[in-house]
Design an enzyme around this catalytic site. Structure first.
Site, PDB file in Angstrom:
ATOM      1  N   THR A  14     -12.977  -1.191  -2.261  1.00 12.07           N
ATOM      2  CA  THR A  14     -13.611   0.013  -1.856  1.00 12.07           C
ATOM      3  C   THR A  14     -14.897  -0.463  -0.927  1.00 12.07           C
ATOM      4  OG1 THR A  14     -12.409   0.771  -4.181  1.00 12.07           O
ATOM      5  CG2 THR A  14     -14.098   1.875  -2.924  1.00 12.07           C
ATOM      6  N   ASP A  58      -7.427  -5.090  -0.901  1.00 14.04           N
ATOM      7  CA  ASP A  58      -7.477  -4.804  -2.647  1.00 14.04           C
ATOM      8  C   ASP A  58      -7.224  -5.666  -3.244  1.00 14.04           C
ATOM      9  OD1 ASP A  58      -6.506  -0.629  -3.081  1.00 14.04           O
ATOM     10  OD2 ASP A  58      -6.666  -2.545  -4.857  1.00 14.04           O
ATOM     11  N   SER A  59      -8.119  -4.659  -4.784  1.00 13.80           N
ATOM     12  CA  SER A  59      -8.001  -6.435  -4.974  1.00 13.80           C
ATOM     13  C   SER A  59      -6.948  -6.099  -6.661  1.00 13.80           C
ATOM     14  CB  SER A  59      -9.737  -6.098  -6.157  1.00 13.80           C
ATOM     15  OG  SER A  59      -9.555  -5.090  -7.362  1.00 13.80           O
ATOM     16  N   SER A  60      -5.814  -5.734  -6.451  1.00 15.17           N
ATOM     17  CA  SER A  60      -4.697  -5.377  -6.976  1.00 15.17           C
ATOM     18  C   SER A  60      -4.030  -6.390  -5.776  1.00 15.17           C
ATOM     19  CB  SER A  60      -4.079  -3.583  -6.448  1.00 15.17           C
ATOM     20  OG  SER A  60      -4.925  -3.130  -7.417  1.00 15.17           O
ATOM     21  N   THR A  90     -13.275  -3.249  -7.205  1.00 20.11           N
ATOM     22  CA  THR A  90     -13.604  -3.779  -9.152  1.00 20.11           C
ATOM     23  C   THR A  90     -12.112  -4.141  -9.829  1.00 20.11           C
ATOM     24  OG1 THR A  90     -13.206  -1.682  -8.908  1.00 20.11           O
ATOM     25  CG2 THR A  90     -15.468  -2.756  -8.413  1.00 20.11           C
TER      26      THR A  90
HETATM   27  N1  ASP Z   1      -7.940  -0.343  -5.858  1.00 21.02           N
HETATM   28  C1  ASP Z   1      -9.959  -0.873  -5.555  1.00 21.02           C
HETATM   29  C2  ASP Z   1      -9.804  -2.640  -5.674  1.00 21.02           C
HETATM   30  O1  ASP Z   1      -9.885  -2.643  -6.426  1.00 21.02           O
HETATM   31  C3  ASP Z   1     -11.230  -0.042  -6.610  1.00 21.02           C
HETATM   32  C4  ASP Z   1     -12.339  -0.787  -5.973  1.00 21.02           C
HETATM   33  O2  ASP Z   1     -12.388  -1.914  -5.204  1.00 21.02           O
HETATM   34  O3  ASP Z   1     -13.182  -0.255  -6.584  1.00 21.02           O
HETATM   35  O4  ASP Z   1      -9.521  -3.424  -4.810  1.00 21.02           O
END
Ligand code: ASP
Length: 345
Positions: A14, A58-60, A90
């Site tokens: 994000t 995106d960290s997913s 996150t």
């Molecule tokens: N979907 C985002 C990620 O993990 C959420 C974030 O960064 O807060 O890349």
């Protein structure tokens, strides 16, 4: 006075996202756009170099190959920088921080992961504070010029946690992470207060070593009241399965059904490593405290003590990767805290 030098590695998340004009959904920006939002980086009194993934993610979408890429980026720039900051989404930050703590053996410099709940270009964003404080922590040295927190950490809002002790706690609050079983290594207010007595120090004589072999043949099996034999057996008979995180109740308890015990014994005798991890975020597994966990001991299940699921999953992948078919060695190393990931009383 010598200027400290920090390497900032941008992976995405994000913090680096912009809103897509067509769909309105947040998507990773490019690194040039990201840099425009933080002109402070050029004038911070700390020398900052920036590296970024070719495509921010995106960290997913972060996977073990990317953990290894990050470990290499730290390793390749280790001698030329005093510390490292990794910007990361996150959602899976706790997994990446945990994986890096095992992959970077004998780490003697700070590697701080951070991100934000709102993108850096948004007015109320938590991004700048997180980023700039993380950089300060990565560069922080004591009077002897030694790094204050030379381990893999997560900084978020006002707390610095050991990376392999963190869990994402909130999809809403700026204080997004928690370390239930280990106190923060530092707290940031007007000043940054460090707790050096809680820091894990490696022998400074030892050289940084990369350990990036990973075995992904692991699974998390979360128990619930009414879980069926067919479900448990289907999971335990996944082809090539090497490791199971058994998420149990309370202090490590499981149903006392005979079929459950037999299924675990069979998997254990096939060389599948099974580790007991409590579903409670705080507290520790205590095998044998209740009769309902005695069975697990005799089925060959190992204790996960007070480790997080994120740390246990990455530790298991790493141990199975590095030790190939040596199940006994994997079990032995699971019972040891390698870099502060668990407390063994
Ligand atoms: N979907 C985002 C990620 O993990 C959420 C974030 O960064 O807060 O890349």
């Amino acid at each position: 006075m010598q200027t400290q030098s920090v390497l900032l590695i941008v992976t995405g998340g994000t913090i680096s996202m912009v809103s897509d004009p067509q769909t309105g959904a947040l998507r990773p920006a490019d690194i040039a756009t990201f840099k425009q939002f933080v002109p402070e980086l050029l004038n911070y009194g700390i020398h900052i170099d920036i590296l970024a993934f070719d495509e921010l993610v995106d960290s997913s979408d972060v996977n073990p190959e990317m953990w290894s890429r990050l470990a290499h980026m730290v390793f390749d720039n280790y001698d030329t920088h005093d510390g490292f900051v990794i910007l990361h989404g996150t959602d899976t930050m706790a997994y990446t921080a945990s994986a890096l703590s095992f992959m970077l053996e004998n780490l003697n410099k700070p590697v701080v992961l951070t991100g934000s709940q709102l993108p850096i270009g948004v007015l109320r964003s938590d991004a700048k504070e997180n980023l700039l404080t993380a950089i300060e922590i990565a560069a922080a040295q004591d009077e002897e010029g030694e790094p204050i927190v030379p381990e893999v950490t997560v900084f978020f809002e006002d707390k610095l946690f050991r990376g392999n002790r963190t869990t994402k706690l909130s999809a809403e609050h700026f204080s997004a992470f928690m370390s239930y079983n280990y106190e923060p290594l530092a707290t940031a207010g007007v000043h940054i207060h460090y707790n050096p007595h809680l820091v894990h120090y490696c022998n400074p004589e030892l050289k940084l070593r990369l350990r990036t072999k990973i075995n992904q043949n692991v699974v998390v099996l979360k128990l619930f009241p009414g879980i069926k034999e067919t479900t448990v057996r289907a999971i335990l008979s996944i082809p090539d399965l090497r490791g199971v995180i058994l998420e149990t109740f309370g202090s490590g308890n499981a149903p006392s059904d005979e079929w459950f015990y037999n299924a675990l014994c069979e998997a254990n005798s096939r060389g599948v490593v099974i580790v007991n991890k409590t579903q409670c975020p705080a507290g520790s597994v205590e095998m044998g405290r209740y009769a309902t966990s005695l069975n697990l001991l005799s089925a060959g299940v190992c204790s996960g003590y007070d480790i997080t699921t994120e740390a246990l999953l990455t530790k298991l992948m790493y141990l199975l990767g590095e030790n190939e078919n040596n199940t006994e060695e994997v079990k032995r190393l699971l019972s040891i805290s390698l870099c502060g990931e668990m407390t063994i009383e």
